[in-house]
Scaffold this motif. Structure first.
Motif, PDB file in Angstrom:
ATOM      1  N   ILE A  28       0.901  -1.256   0.081  1.00  0.00           N
ATOM      2  CA  ILE A  28       0.053  -0.205  -0.121  1.00  0.00           C
ATOM      3  C   ILE A  28       0.765   1.255   0.096  1.00  0.00           C
ATOM      4  N   VAL A  29       1.756   1.279   0.745  1.00  0.00           N
ATOM      5  CA  VAL A  29       2.809   2.292   1.104  1.00  0.00           C
ATOM      6  C   VAL A  29       3.516   2.855  -0.535  1.00  0.00           C
ATOM      7  N   CYS A  30       3.837   1.547  -0.971  1.00  0.00           N
ATOM      8  CA  CYS A  30       4.500   1.852  -2.232  1.00  0.00           C
ATOM      9  C   CYS A  30       3.692   2.054  -3.497  1.00  0.00           C
ATOM     10  N   MET A  31       2.412   1.602  -3.490  1.00  0.00           N
ATOM     11  CA  MET A  31       1.533   1.944  -4.615  1.00  0.00           C
ATOM     12  C   MET A  31       0.831   3.282  -4.730  1.00  0.00           C
ATOM     13  N   VAL A  32       0.634   3.623  -3.342  1.00  0.00           N
ATOM     14  CA  VAL A  32      -0.040   5.268  -3.298  1.00  0.00           C
ATOM     15  C   VAL A  32       0.737   6.418  -3.923  1.00  0.00           C
ATOM     16  N   PRO A  33       1.790   6.410  -3.755  1.00  0.00           N
ATOM     17  CA  PRO A  33       2.663   7.538  -4.626  1.00  0.00           C
ATOM     18  C   PRO A  33       2.801   7.167  -6.055  1.00  0.00           C
ATOM     19  N   VAL A  34       2.839   5.948  -6.551  1.00  0.00           N
ATOM     20  CA  VAL A  34       2.693   5.629  -8.006  1.00  0.00           C
ATOM     21  C   VAL A  34       1.350   6.085  -8.456  1.00  0.00           C
ATOM     22  N   VAL A  35       0.316   5.545  -7.908  1.00  0.00           N
ATOM     23  CA  VAL A  35      -1.196   5.960  -8.330  1.00  0.00           C
ATOM     24  C   VAL A  35      -1.239   7.578  -8.577  1.00  0.00           C
ATOM     25  N   LEU A  36      -0.862   8.270  -7.306  1.00  0.00           N
ATOM     26  CA  LEU A  36      -1.083   9.646  -7.331  1.00  0.00           C
ATOM     27  C   LEU A  36      -0.102  10.204  -8.419  1.00  0.00           C
ATOM     28  N   ARG A  42      -0.347  12.948 -14.016  1.00  0.00           N
ATOM     29  CA  ARG A  42      -0.088  12.267 -15.427  1.00  0.00           C
ATOM     30  C   ARG A  42       1.127  11.945 -15.756  1.00  0.00           C
ATOM     31  N   VAL A  43       1.837  11.487 -14.803  1.00  0.00           N
ATOM     32  CA  VAL A  43       3.384  10.958 -15.167  1.00  0.00           C
ATOM     33  C   VAL A  43       3.163   9.565 -15.656  1.00  0.00           C
ATOM     34  N   PRO A  44       3.922   9.327 -16.766  1.00  0.00           N
ATOM     35  CA  PRO A  44       3.507   8.032 -17.486  1.00  0.00           C
ATOM     36  C   PRO A  44       4.367   6.886 -16.819  1.00  0.00           C
ATOM     37  N   LEU A  45       3.833   6.398 -15.451  1.00  0.00           N
ATOM     38  CA  LEU A  45       4.505   5.412 -14.831  1.00  0.00           C
ATOM     39  C   LEU A  45       3.562   3.988 -15.120  1.00  0.00           C
ATOM     40  N   PRO A  46       4.207   2.973 -15.502  1.00  0.00           N
ATOM     41  CA  PRO A  46       3.750   1.720 -15.438  1.00  0.00           C
ATOM     42  C   PRO A  46       3.434   1.303 -14.184  1.00  0.00           C
ATOM     43  N   PRO A  47       2.283   0.551 -13.927  1.00  0.00           N
ATOM     44  CA  PRO A  47       1.633   0.219 -12.604  1.00  0.00           C
ATOM     45  C   PRO A  47       2.665  -1.108 -11.937  1.00  0.00           C
ATOM     46  N   TRP A  48       3.281  -1.646 -12.640  1.00  0.00           N
ATOM     47  CA  TRP A  48       4.255  -2.585 -11.859  1.00  0.00           C
ATOM     48  C   TRP A  48       5.476  -1.665 -11.216  1.00  0.00           C
ATOM     49  N   VAL A  49       5.844  -0.555 -11.292  1.00  0.00           N
ATOM     50  CA  VAL A  49       6.824  -0.158 -10.859  1.00  0.00           C
ATOM     51  C   VAL A  49       6.604  -0.004  -9.210  1.00  0.00           C
ATOM     52  N   GLY A  50       5.539   0.465  -8.494  1.00  0.00           N
ATOM     53  CA  GLY A  50       5.128   0.250  -7.182  1.00  0.00           C
ATOM     54  C   GLY A  50       5.359  -1.096  -6.524  1.00  0.00           C
ATOM     55  N   SER A  51       4.861  -2.093  -7.430  1.00  0.00           N
ATOM     56  CA  SER A  51       5.046  -3.647  -6.944  1.00  0.00           C
ATOM     57  C   SER A  51       6.310  -3.814  -7.135  1.00  0.00           C
ATOM     58  N   ALA A  52       6.961  -3.620  -7.998  1.00  0.00           N
ATOM     59  CA  ALA A  52       8.464  -3.867  -7.936  1.00  0.00           C
ATOM     60  C   ALA A  52       9.162  -3.342  -6.595  1.00  0.00           C
ATOM     61  N   ILE A  53       8.855  -2.202  -6.418  1.00  0.00           N
ATOM     62  CA  ILE A  53       9.654  -1.593  -5.234  1.00  0.00           C
ATOM     63  C   ILE A  53       8.996  -2.040  -4.040  1.00  0.00           C
ATOM     64  N   ALA A  54       7.912  -2.360  -3.900  1.00  0.00           N
ATOM     65  CA  ALA A  54       7.480  -2.986  -2.625  1.00  0.00           C
ATOM     66  C   ALA A  54       7.918  -4.338  -2.382  1.00  0.00           C
ATOM     67  N   GLY A  55       8.156  -5.205  -3.641  1.00  0.00           N
ATOM     68  CA  GLY A  55       8.679  -6.520  -3.445  1.00  0.00           C
ATOM     69  C   GLY A  55      10.043  -6.318  -2.849  1.00  0.00           C
TER      70      GLY A  55
END
Length: 71
Positions: A28-36, A42-55
């Motif tokens: 949750i902590v890593c995905m919230v900033p990516v979603v924001l 409108r920064v083009p970040l893929p959704p897997w970035v937050g999951s990779a950092i969290a992992g």
């Protein structure tokens, strides 16, 4: 003949429920900033970035908690 035993998991002194709680909180902590960043700025970040950092952080944080528990 000796019976082979499997090595304990890397979270050995911690119960599984604590490992799951650590994983969920970090996810949750890593995905919230990516979603924001994606939705708000409108920064083009893929959704897997937050999951990779969290992992990666999950492994590091769980190992740190295990070392503190053992020591």
């Amino acid at each position: 003949m000796s019976k082979q035993t499997s090595p304990p998991p890397f979270w050995h002194p911690l119960p599984l429920w604590q490992v799951i709680v650590i994983a969920l909180v970090l996810q949750i902590v890593c995905m919230v900033p990516v979603v924001l960043l994606r939705e708000g700025l409108r920064v083009p970040l893929p959704p897997w970035v937050g999951s990779a950092i969290a992992g990666g952080l999950m492994f590091v944080v769980i190992r740190a908690v295990v070392q503190r528990r053992r020591g």
